[in-house]
Design a protein around this motif. Sequence first.
Motif, short mmCIF file in Angstrom:
data_model
loop_
_atom_site.label_atom_id
_atom_site.label_comp_id
_atom_site.label_asym_id
_atom_site.label_seq_id
_atom_site.Cartn_x
_atom_site.Cartn_y
_atom_site.Cartn_z
N SER A 5 0.84 -1.19 0.00
CA SER A 5 0.00 0.00 0.00
C SER A 5 0.88 1.25 0.00
O SER A 5 2.11 1.17 0.11
N LEU A 6 0.26 2.38 -0.10
CA LEU A 6 0.98 3.65 -0.09
C LEU A 6 1.72 3.84 1.23
O LEU A 6 2.83 4.38 1.25
N MET A 7 1.13 3.38 2.32
CA MET A 7 1.76 3.52 3.64
C MET A 7 3.04 2.70 3.71
O MET A 7 4.04 3.15 4.28
N HIS A 8 3.07 1.52 3.11
CA HIS A 8 4.29 0.71 3.10
C HIS A 8 5.42 1.43 2.36
O HIS A 8 6.57 1.43 2.79
N TRP A 9 5.08 1.99 1.18
CA TRP A 9 6.10 2.70 0.40
C TRP A 9 6.61 3.93 1.13
O TRP A 9 7.79 4.28 1.03
N ALA A 10 5.74 4.62 1.86
CA ALA A 10 6.15 5.79 2.63
C ALA A 10 7.14 5.39 3.73
O ALA A 10 8.13 6.08 3.97
N ILE A 11 6.89 4.26 4.38
CA ILE A 11 7.80 3.78 5.42
C ILE A 11 9.15 3.39 4.82
O ILE A 11 10.20 3.71 5.38
N VAL A 12 9.12 2.73 3.67
CA VAL A 12 10.38 2.34 3.01
C VAL A 12 11.17 3.59 2.62
O VAL A 12 12.39 3.65 2.84
N LEU A 13 10.51 4.59 2.08
CA LEU A 13 11.18 5.84 1.70
C LEU A 13 11.77 6.53 2.92
O LEU A 13 12.91 7.03 2.88
N LEU A 14 11.04 6.54 4.01
CA LEU A 14 11.54 7.14 5.25
C LEU A 14 12.78 6.41 5.76
O LEU A 14 13.76 7.05 6.16
N LEU A 15 12.77 5.09 5.71
CA LEU A 15 13.94 4.32 6.16
C LEU A 15 15.16 4.58 5.27
O LEU A 15 16.28 4.71 5.76
N VAL A 16 14.94 4.67 3.96
CA VAL A 16 16.05 4.96 3.04
C VAL A 16 16.63 6.33 3.33
O VAL A 16 17.85 6.51 3.36
N LEU A 17 15.76 7.31 3.55
CA LEU A 17 16.25 8.65 3.87
C LEU A 17 17.01 8.68 5.20
O LEU A 17 18.00 9.40 5.34
N LEU A 18 16.55 7.89 6.16
CA LEU A 18 17.26 7.84 7.44
C LEU A 18 18.61 7.17 7.31
O LEU A 18 19.59 7.59 7.94
N LEU A 19 18.69 6.13 6.51
CA LEU A 19 19.96 5.40 6.36
C LEU A 19 20.99 6.20 5.57
O LEU A 19 22.15 6.27 5.94
N PHE A 20 20.57 6.76 4.45
CA PHE A 20 21.51 7.43 3.57
C PHE A 20 21.58 8.93 3.79
O PHE A 20 22.57 9.56 3.43
N GLY A 21 20.55 9.52 4.30
CA GLY A 21 20.51 10.97 4.44
C GLY A 21 20.08 11.61 3.13
O GLY A 21 20.28 11.06 2.06
N ALA A 22 19.48 12.76 3.23
CA ALA A 22 18.97 13.43 2.03
C ALA A 22 20.10 13.90 1.12
O ALA A 22 19.95 13.95 -0.09
N GLY A 23 21.26 14.22 1.67
CA GLY A 23 22.38 14.70 0.85
C GLY A 23 23.09 13.59 0.10
O GLY A 23 23.58 13.78 -1.01
N LYS A 24 23.15 12.39 0.67
CA LYS A 24 23.87 11.30 0.04
C LYS A 24 23.04 10.58 -1.02
O LYS A 24 23.59 9.94 -1.91
N LEU A 25 21.74 10.67 -0.94
CA LEU A 25 20.88 9.94 -1.84
C LEU A 25 21.11 10.30 -3.32
O LEU A 25 21.24 9.40 -4.15
N PRO A 26 21.19 11.58 -3.70
CA PRO A 26 21.47 11.88 -5.11
C PRO A 26 22.84 11.36 -5.57
O PRO A 26 22.98 10.91 -6.70
N LYS A 27 23.82 11.38 -4.68
CA LYS A 27 25.14 10.87 -5.04
C LYS A 27 25.10 9.36 -5.27
O LYS A 27 25.67 8.86 -6.24
#
Length: 65
Positions: A5-27
């Motif tokens: 569901s949309l809620m699952h994808w939101a949680i996955v996105l949040l975890l990715v942002l927490l692990l990599f950080g917003a600055g490292k993700l584009p790199k």
Amino acid sequence: MGSFSLMHWAIVLLLVLLLFGAGKLPKVMGDLAKGVKSFKAGLKDDESDAAPVLMEAPRKPASEA
């Protein structure tokens, strides 16, 4: 149970942002894109090297003709 569901994808996105950080993700994504491009270029080089060998027909000596 097969789709998320949309809620699952939101949680996955949040975890990715927490692990990599917003600055490292584009790199990380840029490095991934470069890797995919070089992989495709390598496949293209391999195909161009193999293509002439596959198209070449066996030749008979002139004395048999």
